[in-house]
Structure formats: C-alpha cells, structure tokens
Design a protein around this motif. Structure first.
Motif, short mmCIF file in Angstrom:
data_model
loop_
_atom_site.label_atom_id
_atom_site.label_comp_id
_atom_site.label_asym_id
_atom_site.label_seq_id
_atom_site.Cartn_x
_atom_site.Cartn_y
_atom_site.Cartn_z
N ASP A 74 8.04 -8.05 -5.99
CA ASP A 74 6.79 -7.39 -6.38
C ASP A 74 6.92 -6.77 -7.78
OD1 ASP A 74 8.67 -5.62 -5.13
OD2 ASP A 74 7.14 -4.07 -5.09
N ARG A 125 10.63 -10.03 -1.42
CA ARG A 125 10.01 -8.87 -0.77
C ARG A 125 8.82 -9.38 0.03
NH1 ARG A 125 8.44 -2.81 -2.71
NH2 ARG A 125 8.12 -2.15 -0.56
N GLN A 164 13.25 -7.73 4.39
CA GLN A 164 13.16 -6.38 4.99
C GLN A 164 11.74 -5.89 4.75
OE1 GLN A 164 15.75 -4.90 6.55
NE2 GLN A 164 17.15 -6.55 6.02
N ILE A 215 9.97 -3.30 4.74
CA ILE A 215 9.99 -1.84 4.74
C ILE A 215 9.45 -1.38 3.40
CG2 ILE A 215 11.43 0.24 4.93
CD1 ILE A 215 13.55 -1.49 6.33
N ALA A 228 8.52 2.30 1.12
CA ALA A 228 8.62 3.76 1.08
C ALA A 228 7.27 4.41 1.33
CB ALA A 228 9.19 4.20 -0.26
N THR A 229 6.21 3.78 0.80
CA THR A 229 4.87 4.34 1.02
C THR A 229 4.55 4.37 2.51
OG1 THR A 229 4.17 3.44 -1.10
CG2 THR A 229 2.42 4.04 0.44
P1 ATP Z 1 6.72 1.52 -2.21
O1 ATP Z 1 6.97 0.95 -0.87
O2 ATP Z 1 6.05 2.83 -2.18
O3 ATP Z 1 6.14 0.53 -3.18
P2 ATP Z 1 9.33 1.03 -3.12
O4 ATP Z 1 10.35 1.23 -2.08
O5 ATP Z 1 8.89 -0.32 -3.53
O6 ATP Z 1 8.12 1.94 -2.77
P3 ATP Z 1 11.03 1.87 -5.31
O7 ATP Z 1 11.94 2.82 -4.62
O8 ATP Z 1 10.63 2.28 -6.69
O9 ATP Z 1 9.71 1.76 -4.50
O10 ATP Z 1 11.62 0.42 -5.32
C1 ATP Z 1 12.75 0.13 -6.10
C2 ATP Z 1 13.02 -1.34 -6.12
O11 ATP Z 1 13.29 -1.80 -4.79
C3 ATP Z 1 11.87 -2.22 -6.64
O12 ATP Z 1 12.43 -3.23 -7.47
C4 ATP Z 1 11.29 -2.82 -5.38
O13 ATP Z 1 10.72 -4.08 -5.64
C5 ATP Z 1 12.52 -2.95 -4.50
N1 ATP Z 1 12.19 -2.91 -3.08
C6 ATP Z 1 11.68 -1.86 -2.40
N2 ATP Z 1 11.51 -2.15 -1.11
C7 ATP Z 1 11.95 -3.43 -0.95
C8 ATP Z 1 12.02 -4.32 0.19
N3 ATP Z 1 11.60 -3.95 1.40
N4 ATP Z 1 12.53 -5.55 -0.03
C9 ATP Z 1 12.95 -5.93 -1.27
N5 ATP Z 1 12.90 -5.15 -2.37
C10 ATP Z 1 12.40 -3.91 -2.21
#
Ligand code: ATP
Length: 220
Positions: free
Chosen positions: A106, A131, A174, A176, A178-179
């Motif tokens: 993303d 992702r 995964q 998952i 954070a939001t």
């Molecule tokens: P939100 O879910 O709110 O968008 P986030 O977890 O994507 O939060 P960050 O902590 O800024 O936000 O993410 C850091 C990096 O981790 C980014 O490059 C994001 O694409 C990657 N990332 C986060 N969650 C995943 C996931 N479930 N799988 C793969 N990559 C992830």
C-alpha cells in the motif's frame, strides 16, 4: 545488507513483525532497523504519544534476534522524511553497504507522494511486501511505472549493489491494520492475537487507545 523499516507503529503489530522476519530470512539481512516516525507527513498525527510508540517497538523487538530500534526520527524532530533518514544512514555507513527499505504494497503504491521520492532509490533498495487489499502484487505490471525498470526478480541479486533495485518479497499475508486495532481497542475488545504479549500488556496497563484515553487527549 541492512533492512530499514519505518512506520508510525501506532501500535506495532504482527503485520509489521512477521513480514519483517520473513524478509530478513529471504534476503539474508544482517539486521532490521525499526524506525518510528515522529511526525508522519502523509497521515493524521499518531494517536499514541511518541514515547509510547517507541516503548512498544522496543518491547516488540526485545526478544527478536537481529531486530533493532533506531529512534533517530524522534530525536530529530520535524517531519520524519524517509529521505532524510536514509541520507543520515548513508553518511554513517558509507556508500557501499547495501541498504534495503521494507515497505508494504500500500505504501509502495503511493510512493510518488513521498518527499523527494526520486532520491530514495539512489540511497536504498526496496523490499515490497504483500499487504492484503493492495492492488500491487509480485507482478511488476501492477507496480507504479517509475518502478518497473528497477524490478529485481531474484531478491538475492539485491546485495550485489548498494541501492536502486526493487524486489517484491513473498510473505505470509497478515490482514492486520493499526487503524483497525485502535478501533477494536476503543470498542473494548482485546485483539491480543495481533500483537506481541508485551505490547498488549503495555497498551492495557496504560489504557492506550481506549475511549477515555482518546477523550483525554483530544479534550484535555
Ligand atoms: P494503518 O493500518 O493505520 O494504515 P499501518 O500499520 O499501515 O497503519 P505504519 O505503522 O505506518 O501504519 O506502517 C508501516 C509500514 O508497515 C508501511 O510500509 C505499511 O505498508 C507496512 N504494513 C503495515 N501493516 C502491514 C501488514 N498487515 N502487512 C504488510 N505490511 C504492512
């Protein structure tokens, strides 16, 4: 080759940690540096305070061989532009050490919105991880146009140069975010299966992301 993983980590979860471990193994990285952002330029201000996000990253990597925390963006202050962090690391490590920035599909899809994004591939390789929900896949035809000529089919080739190539690394998906985790915690749920136990204990002890905590922060 050193892996670099930036993010808000609000909070850090298995969607960060498991892909990072799989990339580390696939590329033979000597370490992965987790670098929490102070003031992310592309999104809303993080909900948890910087010291809490940093503390959670420290707890998450404490028992993880090869995972290290780098708090330079929090110490530096100002917008946490990745290009600045990479320039600092290059200055410290010299021109020849291969660096590899880990990013989710993303984030890769919107890479051209990053500050001085064209400079970033001059400083580091990119390892893009799947992702769930993202249209970007291992097929480089789904990649942004600027990136296609840099595609590296065999991730083992990355270490031959210090920067400039892009590999899509197959990892276990995964689903998952954070939001969504913050929303679930605010509703009173305990999403313990999505986070390391020590991180969940920290969140619970400090009532991070709970409704009362958000109200306190927004209406002090
Ligand atoms: P939100 O879910 O709110 O968008 P986030 O977890 O994507 O939060 P960050 O902590 O800024 O936000 O993410 C850091 C990096 O981790 C980014 O490059 C994001 O694409 C990657 N990332 C986060 N969650 C995943 C996931 N479930 N799988 C793969 N990559 C992830």
């Amino acid at each position: 080759m050193i892996g670099i993983f930036g993010g808000t980590f609000d909070p850090i979860h298995y969607g960060h940690l498991r892909p990072a471990r799989e990339v580390m193994n696939a590329l033979g990285l000597s370490e992965v540096r987790f670098i929490p952002a102070a003031n992310p330029p592309h999104r809303r201000a993080p909900q948890a305070a910087a010291e809490d996000r940093l503390a959670m990253v420290r707890l998450a990597v404490a028992d993880q061989p090869g995972f290290v925390v780098d708090d330079r963006e929090l110490r530096r202050g100002g917008p946490s532009y990745t290009v600045l962090t990479l320039e600092e690391l290059r200055a410290e490590l010299g021109p020849d050490v291969p660096l590899c920035l880990l990013i989710g599909a993303d984030a890769f899809a919107e890479f051209e919105t990053w500050h001085q994004w064209q400079r970033i591939p001059q400083l580091t390789h990119l390892a893009v991880v799947h992702r769930p929900g993202s249209v970007v896949t291992g097929d480089s035809r789904t990649w942004p146009a600027w990136a296609r000529g840099r595609a590296c089919r065999d991730p083992n080739e990355l270490a031959a140069t210090s920067a400039g190539r892009i590999a899509f690394v197959a990892v276990t998906p995964q689903d998952i975010s954070a939001t969504r985790l913050r929303e679930r915690i605010a509703r009173g749920e305990s999403p313990e299966d999505s986070l390391p136990p020590a991180v969940w204990r920290y969140i619970a002890a400090r009532r991070l992301y709970s409704q009362s905590q958000s109200l306190e922060r927004h209406h002090p």
